[in-house]
Design a protein around this motif. Sequence first.
Motif, PDB file in Angstrom:
ATOM      1  N   TYR A   1       0.805  -1.227   0.000  1.00 20.07           N
ATOM      2  CA  TYR A   1       0.000   0.000   0.000  1.00 20.07           C
ATOM      3  C   TYR A   1       0.832   1.269   0.000  1.00 20.07           C
ATOM      4  CZ  TYR A   1       1.031  -0.480   4.990  1.00 20.07           C
ATOM      5  OH  TYR A   1       1.678  -0.630   6.197  1.00 20.07           O
ATOM      6  N   ALA A   2       2.108   1.157   0.374  1.00 23.93           N
ATOM      7  CA  ALA A   2       2.963   2.349   0.353  1.00 23.93           C
ATOM      8  C   ALA A   2       3.274   2.782  -1.079  1.00 23.93           C
ATOM      9  CB  ALA A   2       4.264   2.085   1.113  1.00 23.93           C
ATOM     10  N   LYS A   3       3.069   1.893  -2.048  1.00 23.91           N
ATOM     11  CA  LYS A   3       3.270   2.233  -3.452  1.00 23.91           C
ATOM     12  C   LYS A   3       1.979   2.822  -3.994  1.00 23.91           C
ATOM     13  CE  LYS A   3       3.850  -1.074  -6.545  1.00 23.91           C
ATOM     14  NZ  LYS A   3       4.431  -2.134  -7.407  1.00 23.91           N
ATOM     15  N   PRO A   4       1.972   4.082  -4.430  1.00 25.17           N
ATOM     16  CA  PRO A   4       0.723   4.721  -4.855  1.00 25.17           C
ATOM     17  C   PRO A   4      -0.032   3.949  -5.924  1.00 25.17           C
ATOM     18  CG  PRO A   4       2.461   6.361  -4.625  1.00 25.17           C
ATOM     19  CD  PRO A   4       3.115   5.018  -4.472  1.00 25.17           C
ATOM     20  N   SER A   5       0.686   3.354  -6.890  1.00 24.86           N
ATOM     21  CA  SER A   5       0.003   2.641  -7.965  1.00 24.86           C
ATOM     22  C   SER A   5      -0.743   1.426  -7.431  1.00 24.86           C
ATOM     23  CB  SER A   5       1.008   2.213  -9.037  1.00 24.86           C
ATOM     24  OG  SER A   5       2.030   1.402  -8.474  1.00 24.86           O
ATOM     25  N   ALA A   6      -0.184   0.750  -6.418  1.00 19.32           N
ATOM     26  CA  ALA A   6      -0.857  -0.412  -5.840  1.00 19.32           C
ATOM     27  C   ALA A   6      -2.096   0.017  -5.058  1.00 19.32           C
ATOM     28  CB  ALA A   6       0.104  -1.174  -4.926  1.00 19.32           C
ATOM     29  N   ALA A   7      -1.977   1.080  -4.294  1.00 24.15           N
ATOM     30  CA  ALA A   7      -3.126   1.569  -3.533  1.00 24.15           C
ATOM     31  C   ALA A   7      -4.253   2.007  -4.470  1.00 24.15           C
ATOM     32  CB  ALA A   7      -2.699   2.726  -2.635  1.00 24.15           C
ATOM     33  N   THR A   8      -3.886   2.681  -5.565  1.00 22.92           N
ATOM     34  CA  THR A   8      -4.891   3.128  -6.536  1.00 22.92           C
ATOM     35  C   THR A   8      -5.550   1.939  -7.221  1.00 22.92           C
ATOM     36  OG1 THR A   8      -3.664   5.177  -6.929  1.00 22.92           O
ATOM     37  CG2 THR A   8      -5.258   4.515  -8.600  1.00 22.92           C
TER      38      THR A   8
ATOM     39  N   ALA B   1     -10.233  -1.593  -8.221  1.00 19.37           N
ATOM     40  CA  ALA B   1     -10.869  -2.911  -8.246  1.00 19.37           C
ATOM     41  C   ALA B   1     -12.064  -2.945  -7.295  1.00 19.37           C
ATOM     42  CB  ALA B   1      -9.854  -3.989  -7.865  1.00 19.37           C
ATOM     43  N   PHE B   2     -11.903  -2.364  -6.138  1.00 15.54           N
ATOM     44  CA  PHE B   2     -12.970  -2.376  -5.137  1.00 15.54           C
ATOM     45  C   PHE B   2     -14.189  -1.602  -5.621  1.00 15.54           C
ATOM     46  CE2 PHE B   2     -15.027  -1.217  -1.122  1.00 15.54           C
ATOM     47  CZ  PHE B   2     -14.989  -2.430  -0.450  1.00 15.54           C
TER      48      PHE B   2
END
Length: 628
Positions: A161-168, A173-174
């Motif tokens: 989650y610290a990686k912005p692209s992963a959090a986005t 998806a949600f």
Amino acid sequence: MGTASMWLLPLLPLAGAAFLLLTGRLADRWGHYLATGAALASFAVAVAAFFAMVGRADADRALHAEAFRWIPAGDLQVAFAFQLDQLSICFALLITGVGSLIHVYSLGYMSHDPDRRRFFAYLNLFLAAMLVLVLADNYAVLFLGWEGVGLASYLLIGFWYAKPSAATAAKKAFIVNRVGDLGLAIGMMTLFSTFGSLDFRTVFAAAPGASEGTLTVIGLLLLLAACGKSAQVPLQSWLGDAMEGPTPVSALIHAATMVTAGVYLIARSNPLYDLAPGARTAVMAVGAITLLFGAIIGCAKDDIKKALAASTMSQIGYMILAVGFGPAGYAIAIMHLLTHGFFKAGLFLGAGSVMHAMDDETDMRRYGGLRKFLPITYVTFGLGYLAIIGVPPLSGFFSKDKIIETAFDQGGGLGILLGAITLTGAGLTAFYMTRVMVLTFFGEPRWKPDTHPHEAPPTMTGPMILLALGSVAAGGLFVWGSSLQNWLAPVVGSHHAEPVVPPIVITGLALTVVVAGIAYAYSRYVENPVPETAPEHVSPLTTAARRDLYGDAVNETLFMRPGRHLTRALVFLDSRGVDGIVNGTAAGIGGLSARLRRVQTGFVRSYALSMFTGAALVAAALLAVRIW
């Protein structure tokens, strides 16, 4: 084994997830082994339940068990109940079997991650939620598992989650899946208002008494839910971005759990779709469009994981198309789902092995020649490649050819159209998968000088080998006299008709387009040098494919921007309109009160003067009345 096995299937991974999440850092050193053990134990229960089911007569194979009355609310009576039948056991074996191999693979892949315990807890949670979904005895319990899968996917896609692209990507998806979930929720409400129950057996038994229009509405709502979970047009945009999660997550989502949920929902609801031809037509349309949609996108992706993600979208499109065929296609869709579970999981784990060897590089243009350095990965990935493009006698050949054959069997112009679409998809699959294979394992090395490719450890290569064997041997399920169709017939029905086009002709056509796709990819990427960066000046179709056929742009244009403007208008109306009226009324009353307050001076002389003035006015009024 009896009904106890049903409860153990999801409880084992659920207990593992709960323990790892609640004990915190105490389980950091050994929690991953506990999670893997829970997954393997659940798989062992599934295998035992399968053989116990085989040993019973057809009429006695389905088991039902109720734990407690979950929702006792007037006419709405929902039991927390499971059922284990021929359809759900197929999914249980796939989920726990492939899921366990992904757990074992993750032991090596995530060995250096400081949050490994949390990762394995989420993996266990994912398995538990998916098992609840496929074992549910009614739509309410299915919805519980459905939402659990959505939660687990959000946690795993956004694990870093610290990686912005992963959090986005996790949020995307949600949110996209919430659109589909709304369809399932409204569909459940419609089911209850129509049939007075959410229980599968009650609903399916009463379905013939409902109107075709009502059943069509229910079918379309369930299709919307399937589009969200299975990344079908128009809710497909989240799937490519979901590759931001760790590679084992990609394998789990794409092969054994989340994207298969939509296929399961439609197959499980087959008595409703059989009575709603309009809804089945919509299912076929979505599947046909998506299988081409994903295949075209896959042809232009340089990221190895995103190319495989587009492939998943296309292959699930084949399955959705097949369930749209009705009784002729339900079992065939499950065939392809099972074979896809093997070869797609193997391909994703192979991609993870390549990334592990290439310092997490995902751009295939910076690979090349890796077959010499990664021999096990090369062979296992190659077998998955041959399976997915449909080379006999590997598993994908049997399942995909059967879908193509059934498409032509629809007859008339529809059969020709669907047959042409499925054949085109097969040719495109051969092209983009050959492209992936060539760019990764053949040609001259194009990687950075400080890169030192090396084979993955046994914890990673072991599951890859087993999945490769499954990619080869799973075809045996369909060679033995249509055994899977017979196995599933009590749940999804059966359909036997003379083929419109002889199967040998379909096989010849399919192999022809596959060879053409391979040949074209060979001419493009073997006979010509591969640049390390993608060419800038390309055809409009290639540009569109690189941008996911403008899926995000369409969503932004049709939904995001109008929604943002609508939200701003509603905020303005609320703040200036509703709040303005409320605040204005309060300010008016306050101002009037402040002015009236000045009349109250507190001096007796003022009150006496007021009384005298009032009395004088009353006297004057009475005098005036008397005069008149």
